[in-house]
Design an enzyme around this catalytic site. Structure first.
Site, short mmCIF file in Angstrom:
data_model
loop_
_atom_site.label_atom_id
_atom_site.label_comp_id
_atom_site.label_asym_id
_atom_site.label_seq_id
_atom_site.Cartn_x
_atom_site.Cartn_y
_atom_site.Cartn_z
CE LYS A 164 -0.76 -0.18 4.97
NZ LYS A 164 0.65 0.60 5.62
CD GLU B 44 -1.05 2.22 8.50
OE1 GLU B 44 -2.08 1.76 8.94
OE2 GLU B 44 0.02 1.76 8.72
CD GLN C 296 -1.81 -4.05 8.72
OE1 GLN C 296 -1.37 -4.11 9.04
NE2 GLN C 296 -2.54 -4.25 7.96
NE ARG D 183 3.81 -5.81 10.77
CZ ARG D 183 2.90 -4.80 9.65
NH1 ARG D 183 3.82 -4.14 9.04
NH2 ARG D 183 1.84 -5.48 9.45
#
Length: 727
Positions: A32, A218, A248, A601
């Site tokens: 993204k 985000e 997330q 991650r």
DNA sequence: CCTTAGTCATTTTTT
DNA sequence: ATGACTAAGG
């Protein structure tokens, strides 16, 4: 068009999306950041949009800088000049400075950090004669912050019961105090900007027309204020491009609401929705574990994650006996892989739920003589010497800042105590100035103060301080921050105040040097930009550029980052999920998402680590492993124990009868300097009796019973011990 | 006015 | 276990 090179069809669709609202639902590792960057480049180069007509909101300032340099790289040098990029907070700060004339503060406002904010709540409580034991400042502050994020001003703060009545009154006073200090807290930056646009439609229109394109990263972690702001800013062109992933969302506790993603869909029914599901980061083994963890999460749009990176190495689940051993396992494993050249030091990350957990790991790194880098702004800016100097700088920039004045006035001590300060405040009130401005006026004209019943001695001291302040302020618009900082360090003789020649003193001076280095990045005269950067640093912003050492960070700080090899430690109920979320369903779901963020991650290898015992408050207690582990099918995991022989990297340790583990396995290179029965003297703890001495790695580890503090375990190389008796 | 000893709370996560 | 804050002494 080379802007599209290497993008998959969904990514291309996002980059090239036409005008109007766009919602990109992007799974972890789906590229993204690339999409956002390339879209900005596309807007400028292909659609011919002026860079200054683009607003891009990122989650950290570091991300903004990175994006800017990548766009620049894509376009060739200067074309990206004028892009408005940054976090919500820093963008709002810029707007507010520009528009301060319409607001009840001036453009030199300072941004108060958490400590300052709490101090102000305490002051408000005191002035209102409220007990700060019954009304905890931290909890009142949280309530105020929450109200601000919901855009409630003191006037429309909902009062339903006794407690909200208290909060309402403190809130009102707190807000007044901020304004008299010409200061804003973090939430104010958003609140005042929304308020500004509400009150002055022409100003809103100016910015709404300016920003032809708005991009927000985000988006699942925006709060009510930020959502409103995005609405206001996009009200003219409606070209709003948001990227988010509900799975997330990890900032509910500070007002973020992932439902803003759903709200976006209903507020903009014509929005194009683009799904990015292909993962370019992790192996399938890691993704499978991630999906197993997030799957039980209720009401989520099922998203499939797939990768073409191959199945990869199975994820490790490791059980250790206690948290000390947990840290030891992590560092030993890392040291082993570095030694065998399986990985580079910079490949590793160790993630944990709470900052306190870093300590054991840090100690372990120190013992092994390995460098590490720690993510966390608070650790640096919370230091006394840094706060001292920043107080001076803020005061020079904004003399109305009373909290900074109180701090600076008597560091180093110059004979102005509480009494003098109360007199000063009274005098300031008389002449209708802030205490800081009153000091400046006293410096100019000592007589006015003496005549108003000030003892001569404190007037002299205050006037002296006022002279210094005046001289720094005289040059504030000519000199860059570093010069101003150096001037005041010299003038107040700060080094001799903090550096007494002891190792701690040297550390403190080192920190000052680090602050100077930060200041040196700002070439322009004036303190505004420098102070603002410091006030709004995110933890991630403190991540050192060089990544040649393992990284220690909280799961929250790990958001948006990636590492080849990840350790997630403390996977115990009470730690992750945290004890505070055990009785709150929503909070519990967020803990799950947090673990999901951590797992995703990892690129190559993942270690999930928990222990049978955990210590908190100094006591060790049995712990059970995290409930989230139970959601992972065993077939996806390689299960290990640290007393398992198969691990074989020297974690296996025999237990002595104290319940301590002692690593006799490593070949002794040194000889024991101490042995059981020796009496020793420690500089701080006095005399003690050596109970046990064990060689570990390249050091001697001693268990000593001190009369003063009881049983201690020390490293002989670190504790300066004197042997009193010999056998 | 500054130092020191004792008390107490402290652990989420951060702009 | 550590650190921050309060009350008493120099």
């Amino acid at each position: 068009m080379d802007i599209l090179v290497g993008l998959n069809p969904q990514q291309q669709q996002a980059v090239l999306a036409g005008l109007g609202p766009v919602l990109v639902l992007a799974g972890p590792g789906s590229g993204k950041t690339r999409v956002l960057t390339q879209r900005v480049a596309y807007l400028i180069s292909t659609l011919g949009v002026h860079p200054y007509s683009i607003l891009a909101v990122t989650f950290t300032n570091k991300a903004a800088r990175e994006m800017e340099s990548r766009v620049q790289h894509l376009l060739g040098e200067p074309q990206s000049r004028g892009l408005m990029m940054g976090t919500f907070h820093s963008i709002c700060a810029r707007i507010l400075r520009r528009e301060a004339s319409q607001l009840p503060f001036n453009s030199n406002f300072v941004i108060y950090d958490t400590d300052d904010q709490l101090a102000l709540v305490r002051q408000a409580l005191e002035e209102l004669n409220m007990d700060d034991k019954r009304n905890r400042p931290a909890s009142i502050h949280a309530a105020i912050s929450f109200a601000k994020n919901e855009l409630h001003l003191p006037d429309d703060f909902p009062v339903q019961d006794y407690r909200s009545e208290i909060i309402s009154r403190v809130y009102r006073r707190y807000q007044e105090l901020l304004l008299t200090n010409n200061a804003l807290d973090f939430d104010d930056l958003l609140l005042w900007t929304v308020h500004l646009f509400d009150q002055f439609p022409a100003t809103k229109e100016k910015y709404a027309r300016l920003f032809e394109h708005i991009l927000v990263d985000e988006f699942q972690d925006t709060n009510q204020a930020q959502y409103t702001l995005v609405h206001q800013l996009s009200s003219f062109h409606r070209n709003l491009f948001v990227v988010g992933d509900i799975d997330q969302s990890i900032y509910r506790w500070r007002g973020a609401d992932y439902r803003n993603v759903l709200r976006f869909e209903s507020d903009f029914p014509d929005a194009q929705i683009i799904l990015l599901e292909q993962n370019y980061r992790s192996t399938q083994a890691i993704l499978d574990v991630a999906m197993a963890v997030i799957k039980p999460h209720p009401h989520r749009a099922p998203k499939r994650l797939f990768t073409s990176r191959g199945s990869g190495e199975i994820v490790n689940l490791v059980e250790t006996t206690d948290d000390r051993e947990e840290a030891n396992f992590v560092v030993k494993t890392i040291a082993g892989m570095i030694q065998t050249k399986t990985a580079k030091p910079g490949d590793f990350a160790i993630m944990y739920r709470t900052n306190a957990q870093s300590r054991l790991v840090e100690e372990e790194f120190l013992q092994h003589g390995l460098r590490y880098r720690l993510v966390g702004a608070q650790r640096f800016y919370g230091r006394r010497e840094i706060k001292d100097l920043l107080a001076y700088l803020r005061l020079v920039h904004n003399p109305a800042d009373e909290l900074s004045l109180i701090r600076a006035l008597n560091t180093p001590p110059r004979g102005i105590g509480n009494k003098s300060f109360i007199q000063l405040k009274a005098f300031a009130q008389q002449v209708k100035l802030s205490p800081g401005e009153a000091i400046l006026s006293i410096a100019k004209d000592t007589q006015s103060a003496v005549s108003s019943s000030f003892p001569q001695r404190s007037v002299t001291a205050i006037a002296h301080f006022g002279d210094l302040l005046t001289s720094w302020r005289a040059k504030v618009d000519e000199l860059p921050p570093l010069q101003i900082l150096d001037n005041l360090i010299n003038d107040i003789n700060y080094r001799s105040y903090i550096d007494d020649g002891s190792p701690e003193g040297e550390d403190r001076w080192e920190n000052v040097m680090e602050l100077r280095r930060l200041a040196s990045e700002f070439q322009q005269p004036g303190l505004g930009a420098f102070l603002e950067r410091i006030a709004l640093v995110s933890d991630q912003d403190t991540l050192a550029e060089s990544n040649d050492a393992p990284t220690l960070l909280t799961l929250h700080a790990a958001k948006g980052l990636e590492f080849p090899i990840v350790f997630i430690i403390g996977l115990n109920d009470g730690t992750l999920p945290h004890a505070r979320s055990l009785d709150d369903m929503e909070a519990m779901h967020e803990e799950r998402r947090l673990l999901y963020v951590g797992i995703t991650r990892a690129k190559e290898k993942l270690y999930l680590v928990y222990s049978q015992m955990r210590s908190s408050f100094g006591y060790s207690e049995p712990a059970i492993r995290s409930r989230f582990i139970e959601d992972i099918p065993e077939s996806l995991l390689q299960i290990k124990t640290t007393d398992d022989a198969q691990l074989g990297i020297g974690i296996h340790k025999p237990k002595d009868n104290w319940g301590f583990s002692s690593a006799k396995s490593s070949a002794p290179i040194l000889h024991n300097r101490f042995s059981a029965g020796n009496r020793v003297r420690h500089s701080k703890w006095g005399e003690g009796l050596v109970l046990n001495s064990v060689l570990s790695d390249d050091d001697e580890v001693l268990d000593i019973f001190f009369e003063s503090v009881g049983l201690k375990r020390v490293a002989a190389s670190l504790a300066k011990l004197e042997i009193l008796t010999d056998h």
